[in-house]
Design a protein around this motif. Structure first.
Motif: not given
Length: 208
Positions: A132-134, A138, A141-142
């Motif tokens: 999810k973390f590219q 990202d 946002q998380e």
């Protein structure tokens, strides 16, 4: 058979190769996959209650960024990114939706079953979670999403990252909100110092 030795062999022969195949570096029981702005981090944590007869261990994950050091964390960043120095820290328990999950190895354990479970959890839970973390966006946002859900975290980690990566308006708003939230002089002095380092202002008109 000493269970600590079985545990060491499980890391060496099962866990470490799996992470290595997926681009992670290893230091002790820590693994990290490095990107330009952050790293995926994993720690294999053994229980402090382990004995010769039984070993319990769990998997901790995190996202490391050295941009928080020197400002939020007033020290030099570690040479090897570790989970304990990361943001977005989560145990395998949370990825499995379990209460507090620990893998167990004792004399009656089916070792192959434990190996299969650990391998499956890393492949099917840990790696997909990390994917999810590219980008650093990202990650931010998380962090914002978890903050809204009242997960534990620093008030200032996200503020620092916003400012470092050019989201100046968001950083300014968060700094003012933090300043107005804290009443203690020491807290406010820290926030002022941090604001100065980040080239953010504390608007006196909004601090009443």
């Amino acid at each position: 058979m000493v269970m600590q030795e079985v545990f060491k062999q499980l890391i060496k022969n099962e866990i470490a190769p799996l992470f290595k195949e997926n681009g992670f570096k290893k230091k002790g029981n820590n693994f990290a996959k490095l990107f330009s702005d952050f790293a995926w981090t994993v720690n294999i944590q053994s229980s402090k209650w382990n004995t010769k007869e039984e070993v319990e261990f769990t998997i901790n994950t995190g996202i490391f960024t050295d941009k928080l050091y020197g400002m939020g964390y007033r020290k030099e960043p570690p040479k090897f990114p570790t989970e304990i120095n990361s943001v977005l820290r989560h145990r395998i328990s949370e990825l499995k939706n379990e209460q507090d999950y620990w893998y167990k190895i004792n004399l009656s354990s089916d070792l192959e079953k434990v190996k299969d479970e650990v391998r499956s959890d890393i492949e099917n839970l840990v790696f997909p979670y990390f994917k999810k973390f590219q980008t650093i966006e990202d990650v931010m946002q998380e962090m914002k999403r978890e903050e809204a859900e009242d997960f534990y975290g620093s008030d200032f980690d996200l503020t620092i990252l916003y400012q470092v990566y050019g989201f100046n308006k968001e950083a300014q708003e968060r700094m003012m909100k933090a300043y107005n939230h804290y009443d203690y002089i020491q807290d406010r002095e820290y926030i002022r110092d941090l604001a100065d380092e980040l080239n953010l202002s504390i608007d006196k008109q909004n601090t009443l």
